[in-house]
Design an enzyme around this catalytic site. Sequence first.
Site, PDB file in Angstrom:
ATOM      1  N   ASP A  65      -4.397   1.273  -7.514  1.00  0.00           N
ATOM      2  CA  ASP A  65      -3.667   2.152  -8.417  1.00  0.00           C
ATOM      3  C   ASP A  65      -2.167   2.002  -8.178  1.00  0.00           C
ATOM      4  O   ASP A  65      -1.672   2.245  -7.064  1.00  0.00           O
ATOM      5  CB  ASP A  65      -4.097   3.606  -8.188  1.00  0.00           C
ATOM      6  CG  ASP A  65      -3.383   4.563  -9.119  1.00  0.00           C
ATOM      7  OD1 ASP A  65      -3.573   4.448 -10.343  1.00  0.00           O
ATOM      8  OD2 ASP A  65      -2.615   5.413  -8.624  1.00  0.00           O
ATOM      9  N   THR A  98       0.570   2.441 -14.982  1.00  0.00           N
ATOM     10  CA  THR A  98       1.604   2.510 -13.941  1.00  0.00           C
ATOM     11  C   THR A  98       1.923   1.135 -13.374  1.00  0.00           C
ATOM     12  O   THR A  98       3.067   0.870 -12.998  1.00  0.00           O
ATOM     13  CB  THR A  98       1.156   3.436 -12.804  1.00  0.00           C
ATOM     14  OG1 THR A  98      -0.132   3.012 -12.325  1.00  0.00           O
ATOM     15  CG2 THR A  98       1.043   4.871 -13.286  1.00  0.00           C
ATOM     16  N   THR A  99       0.936   0.268 -13.303  1.00  0.00           N
ATOM     17  CA  THR A  99       1.182  -1.098 -12.833  1.00  0.00           C
ATOM     18  C   THR A  99       1.845  -1.931 -13.923  1.00  0.00           C
ATOM     19  O   THR A  99       2.810  -2.666 -13.672  1.00  0.00           O
ATOM     20  CB  THR A  99      -0.130  -1.764 -12.391  1.00  0.00           C
ATOM     21  OG1 THR A  99      -0.751  -0.967 -11.378  1.00  0.00           O
ATOM     22  CG2 THR A  99       0.115  -3.163 -11.850  1.00  0.00           C
ATOM     23  N   ASP A 391      -7.171   9.110 -13.634  1.00  0.00           N
ATOM     24  CA  ASP A 391      -6.436   8.305 -14.611  1.00  0.00           C
ATOM     25  C   ASP A 391      -7.135   8.346 -15.967  1.00  0.00           C
ATOM     26  O   ASP A 391      -6.489   8.521 -17.010  1.00  0.00           O
ATOM     27  CB  ASP A 391      -6.329   6.851 -14.138  1.00  0.00           C
ATOM     28  CG  ASP A 391      -5.335   6.692 -12.998  1.00  0.00           C
ATOM     29  OD1 ASP A 391      -4.645   7.680 -12.661  1.00  0.00           O
ATOM     30  OD2 ASP A 391      -5.263   5.590 -12.419  1.00  0.00           O
TER      31      ASP A 391
END
Length: 530
Positions: A65, A98-99, A391
């Site tokens: 994550d 987010t990545t 998520d």
Amino acid sequence: MSEAYQPARILNQGSTQEKAEGARLSNFVGAIALSDLISTTLGPKGMDKILQSPSNLLDSTITNDGATILSSIQISNPAAKILIEISKVQDDEIGDGTTSVVVLAGELLKESEKLIHKRIHPQTIIKGFRLAKDIALKKLKEIAQDHSENEEDLKKYLKKIAMTIFSTKILTPYKSIFADLAVDSILRLKGSTNLESIQILKKTGGLLKESYIEEGFVLDKKLGVGQPKRIENAKILVANTSMDYDKIKIFGSRVVVNSSSKLAEIEEEEKKKMIRKCQKIVDHGINVFINRQLIYNLPEQFFTDHGVVSIEHADFAGIERLSLVTGGEIVSTFDHPELVTLGTAKLIEEIMIGEDKLIRFSGCKEPSACTIILRGSSKQILDEAERSLHDGLAVLSQMVKNPKTVLGAGCTEIIMAQAIEEAAKETSGKIQIAMEAFARALTRIPTIIANNAGYDAEQLVSELKTSHYKGNNTFGLDVTNGKVCDVQELGIIESFLVKKGMLLKASEATEMILRVDHIMYSAPRQRGMN
């Protein structure tokens, strides 16, 4: 040199600074290094990272994550901190991507570095990037599909999005099971984005696929000794108050006694004081009392004798959720029962999960309340499963409000990149070069996904671009079989909000870093200074 030509000192002694090319290079190196660090976690075949606590060698986190990794590492580079911040905002606002947002920002900075080496001014690059971003956003809105009219259609696409999200997580083998759990939980909220009504409870033992959803709220506590294990039509008082009678509550003072009998008198008075407090609680007309703090034997026995079930040491998050789902308020004083709002539940009962006893609250005032019970063989697996599930829940809750979807697997990035390339052909000057660089950065997303899966990325992305030029605008990467195919048929669907957030935040972060031409470091604090 004469005094008139001596350079003026502006910064304090010990302060340092970097200017122009040195400042930009420092920013580029730090931000790109961070992007490269996290890029290997991108996609369905992305790798995990182990985060080891420096204070506790037994405390380690295994995750892919992006937000978790970035929030755990110590960074000193100011540009890298900007990327960490946009990842955090993406996680808070949408819950996923987010990545991707950090990787895209890193690729934009790589392209910017090349352009600066070609003597293109940062302001020219920024102008080109802004034009490219606007074109990409316009194209993204054009290809987005709206599913707000048909509820059954929305539910089907919610499950597809959940499966796409979970396919990049530890939940991949059981993504269909967890997609059903997530969609079922979110639809209970009826459009709300407040996930407080959905509790995730982790219990070691069993397999991930044995996870399930429980109606109502499950509290990881036990009922008092000798108290009934099933309470119907419960009237609940949720409190945060001291229920220990053997501590003399005289703060800032000392009590001196000359005999043990005097001490016994003080203790007896403390017991009477606790009995009076317990009576005030019972006078609220309740049959269940839940306290955040400990409940000692005397008050517990008093409650049992008066037909009140007592539950002690419910943590703060526990009583906050209980207050929400039962409709009761958290109280600390009990002198005015008529002013207190009690919580209600149709049934409170003790249940078993594995070898543990827990308390389930059913028929709560908040109908959306539910608990997802996660099973797994270790704490690390359960922690990562919880992050993955959170998520999914966050994205789905936003999807219900804005039910637009786009295709995943690199399809959307290629469509946006081609739209920018077409527009760049009609743009003259160095701005055209900047726009083409933005398109290349977008194309790097599917390239990294293919690389992480162990395939020939250049070959696959070349085939993907060719397919799109031929009009196959629903084609993307099938990293399971290592080929290009119609991802709409595979059901690889992503939220429009995730892609929009990735595009806008990465562009803004890149622009902010490009604008910097001077870094000033304060002098280190000297020992002994006030």
